[in-house]
Design a protein around this motif. Structure first.
Motif, mmCIF file in Angstrom:
data_model
loop_
_atom_site.group_PDB
_atom_site.id
_atom_site.type_symbol
_atom_site.label_atom_id
_atom_site.label_comp_id
_atom_site.label_asym_id
_atom_site.label_seq_id
_atom_site.Cartn_x
_atom_site.Cartn_y
_atom_site.Cartn_z
ATOM 1 N N HIS A 5 0.624 -1.320 -0.110
ATOM 2 C CA HIS A 5 -0.044 0.005 -0.220
ATOM 3 C C HIS A 5 0.776 1.405 0.176
ATOM 4 O O HIS A 5 1.412 1.017 0.432
ATOM 5 N N LYS A 6 0.071 2.139 -0.834
ATOM 6 C CA LYS A 6 1.443 3.342 -0.748
ATOM 7 C C LYS A 6 -0.102 4.613 0.490
ATOM 8 O O LYS A 6 -0.812 5.140 0.023
ATOM 9 N N ASP A 61 -3.597 4.995 -0.896
ATOM 10 C CA ASP A 61 -3.138 4.591 -2.191
ATOM 11 C C ASP A 61 -4.531 5.435 -3.073
ATOM 12 O O ASP A 61 -5.844 4.406 -3.638
ATOM 13 N N GLY A 62 -4.442 6.455 -2.965
ATOM 14 C CA GLY A 62 -4.880 7.676 -3.853
ATOM 15 C C GLY A 62 -6.562 8.158 -2.909
ATOM 16 O O GLY A 62 -6.503 8.293 -3.467
ATOM 17 N N HIS A 71 -6.516 7.770 13.399
ATOM 18 C CA HIS A 71 -7.299 7.308 14.351
ATOM 19 C C HIS A 71 -6.883 5.915 13.661
ATOM 20 O O HIS A 71 -6.799 5.058 12.714
ATOM 21 N N GLU A 72 -5.765 4.838 14.523
ATOM 22 C CA GLU A 72 -5.149 4.302 14.270
ATOM 23 C C GLU A 72 -6.212 2.886 14.283
ATOM 24 O O GLU A 72 -5.714 1.990 12.777
ATOM 25 N N ALA A 73 -7.426 2.742 14.758
ATOM 26 C CA ALA A 73 -7.982 1.564 14.247
ATOM 27 C C ALA A 73 -8.604 1.918 13.098
ATOM 28 O O ALA A 73 -8.713 0.632 12.414
ATOM 29 N N ALA A 74 -8.830 3.021 12.981
ATOM 30 C CA ALA A 74 -9.383 3.193 10.843
ATOM 31 C C ALA A 74 -8.411 2.806 10.004
ATOM 32 O O ALA A 74 -8.866 2.330 9.381
ATOM 33 N N ASP A 80 -6.491 -3.347 6.126
ATOM 34 C CA ASP A 80 -7.337 -4.390 5.908
ATOM 35 C C ASP A 80 -8.557 -4.351 4.737
ATOM 36 O O ASP A 80 -8.648 -5.833 4.142
ATOM 37 N N ALA A 81 -8.687 -3.590 4.308
ATOM 38 C CA ALA A 81 -10.244 -3.675 3.862
ATOM 39 C C ALA A 81 -9.597 -3.410 2.155
ATOM 40 O O ALA A 81 -9.801 -4.352 1.492
ATOM 41 N N ALA A 82 -8.653 -3.190 1.953
ATOM 42 C CA ALA A 82 -7.788 -2.561 0.380
ATOM 43 C C ALA A 82 -7.189 -4.626 0.336
ATOM 44 O O ALA A 82 -6.899 -4.174 -0.642
ATOM 45 N N GLN A 83 -6.919 -4.744 1.303
ATOM 46 C CA GLN A 83 -6.269 -6.054 0.784
ATOM 47 C C GLN A 83 -7.177 -6.854 0.634
ATOM 48 O O GLN A 83 -6.936 -7.932 -0.160
#
Length: 86
Positions: A5-6, A61-62, A71-74, A80-83
Motif C-alpha cells: 500500500h502507498k 492508495d490514492g 485514527h489508528e484502528a480506522a 485490511d479492507a484494501a487487501q
C-alpha cells in the motif's frame, strides 16, 4: 500476493497536528510495512490552496482517509479492507 500500500501524508512546518500524524503513520509503517511518502506543502501555491485548511491529510492508495487526526484502528481497517479481494 498482497500488494504494498502507498500512504501519502501532506503536512506543513510548525503544524503540531502534522507532527503527531507523521509520528503515528511512521510507527504504523514499521509494523504494517506500507510505502510512505511525506509531502510538505510549504511554499507550493497549489498544494497550499488544496491542503492548508485540512492538514495533515493522509491518503491511502490514492484515497483521502484522514484529515486533522489519524485514527489508528480506522487506519488498520482501511489497510485490511484494501487487501481483501472484492
Amino acid at each position: 500476493m498482497a500488494s504494498i500500500h502507498k500512504v501519502l501524508v501532506y503536512h506543513a512546518a510548525d503544524c503540531h497536528l502534522c507532527g503527531r500524524a507523521l509520528a503515528q503513520v511512521r510507527a504504523l509503517r514499521e509494523e504494517l510495512g506500507f510505502e510512505l511518502e511525506e509531502i510538505a506543502i510549504d511554499g507550493d501555491p497549489e498544494l497550499e490552496a488544496a491542503y492548508r485548511e485540512l492538514i495533515p491529510v493522509v491518503e491511502i492508495d490514492g484515497e483521502r482517509a484522514f484529515t486533522y487526526y489519524v485514527h489508528e484502528a480506522a487506519f488498520r481497517r482501511r489497510l485490511d479492507a484494501a487487501q481483501t479481494p472484492s
